[in-house]
Design a protein around this motif. Structure first.
Motif, PDB file in Angstrom:
ATOM      1  N   SER A 137       0.850  -1.191   0.000  1.00  0.00           N
ATOM      2  CA  SER A 137       0.000   0.000   0.000  1.00  0.00           C
ATOM      3  C   SER A 137       0.881   1.234   0.000  1.00  0.00           C
ATOM      4  O   SER A 137       1.984   1.222   0.550  1.00  0.00           O
ATOM      5  CB  SER A 137      -0.900   0.016   1.235  1.00  0.00           C
ATOM      6  N   GLY A 190      -4.719   0.953   3.839  1.00  0.00           N
ATOM      7  CA  GLY A 190      -5.326   1.335   2.576  1.00  0.00           C
ATOM      8  C   GLY A 190      -6.483   0.425   2.233  1.00  0.00           C
ATOM      9  O   GLY A 190      -6.840  -0.485   2.978  1.00  0.00           O
ATOM     10  N   LYS A 223      -9.167  -2.357  -5.668  1.00  0.00           N
ATOM     11  CA  LYS A 223      -8.448  -2.675  -4.436  1.00  0.00           C
ATOM     12  C   LYS A 223      -9.345  -3.336  -3.406  1.00  0.00           C
ATOM     13  O   LYS A 223      -8.955  -4.325  -2.770  1.00  0.00           O
ATOM     14  CB  LYS A 223      -7.826  -1.399  -3.868  1.00  0.00           C
TER      15      LYS A 223
END
Length: 259
Positions: A8, A86, A206
């Motif tokens: 991340s 993240g 993601k």
């Protein structure tokens, strides 16, 4: 099965913990290139802050990241799955995995790192700032350095299993599977479908990848081919389309309509 993740950009700096021990990380064959990157990065960040920030691509309001990089060898460390934060890692939420899934994560998940090359989730690392597309003074592009060293480490971690490659393009450039591994390589792309149109959207990509990894770890099956992986993911409720096999592996498209 080896699930290969990108790092991340955002990281949580440990407040306490033992300093970095390179000998305690997975893949001891990577000690020399890790040392090279650390030496080049800390030397850069111990010099002129503005120059270092320009090389690293950080803004004027992020000079604290430059200062932190200068002290990576003595900085506190924590498990990689606590340092990396993240969207992907929030969705994976490794801390809340079941005991069995955590044990699988220890052997089935690895992260490509611009500083350390390859780390396991339990490896203790400091928070750092070094994107995968940076060229360090005296060392050159970090991607080029890792291309010369990562192959042995990744193939050793892979063994005879399936490689599930979830890396972004920047980190995929650190190591590309050779053609002889192609039958055992599945690259996963997440497509957001809206109004009849499909496209890659970073947030959806993601978050979905984090959830896919979590689901696979909780499920426990270890498919050995891309087609078998697609079947497992479908069983787990995902819409998966399988592309043609090629010299770089087989692409699986996971199509989502909401995050």
């Amino acid at each position: 099965m080896l699930i290969l993740l990108p790092p991340s950009e955002g990281k949580t700096a440990p407040r306490r913990g033992s300093p970095l021990d390179l000998d305690g990380l997975v893949a001891p064959t990577l000690r020399e290139p890790r040392t090279q990157v650390l030496d080049a990065l800390t030397a850069l960040c111990a010099g002129d802050v503005a120059d270092a920030a320009a090389v690293l691509g950080v803004g004027a309001g992020q000079h604290d990241l430059v200062a932190a990089n200068a002290h990576l060898r003595s900085a506190p460390t924590a498990r990689a799955d606590r340092v990396y934060t993240g969207v992907l890692y929030d969705a994976l939420d490794a801390a809340s995995l079941s005991p069995a899934a955590r044990r699988r994560a220890a052997t089935r998940v690895a992260v490509t790192s611009s500083v350390f090359g390859l780390v396991r989730l339990a490896d203790r690392i400091p928070a750092y700032r070094l994107a995968g597309d940076v060229a360090l003074p005296g060392l050159g592009p970090v991607a080029g350095l890792w291309r010369a060293h990562l192959g042995e480490a990744v193939t050793a971690a892979l063994g005879r299993g399936l490689l599930v490659d979830l890396r972004s393009g920047t980190y995929a450039a650190f190591w590309r599977p050779p053609a002889d591994l192609a039958p055992r390589v599945a690259t996963v792309r997440v497509l957001h479908e809206h109004g009849g149109t499909r496209k890659v959207v970073s947030h959806f990509n993601k978050a979905t990848k984090g959830r896919l990894v979590r689901a696979l770890l909780e499920d426990g099956r270890a498919p050995r081919t891309p087609a078998a992986l697609a079947d497992v993911l479908r069983d787990l409720g995902w819409h998966v389309e399988v592309g043609d096999a090629g010299p770089k592996g087989t692409q699986l498209d996971v199509v989502v309509t909401e995050v």
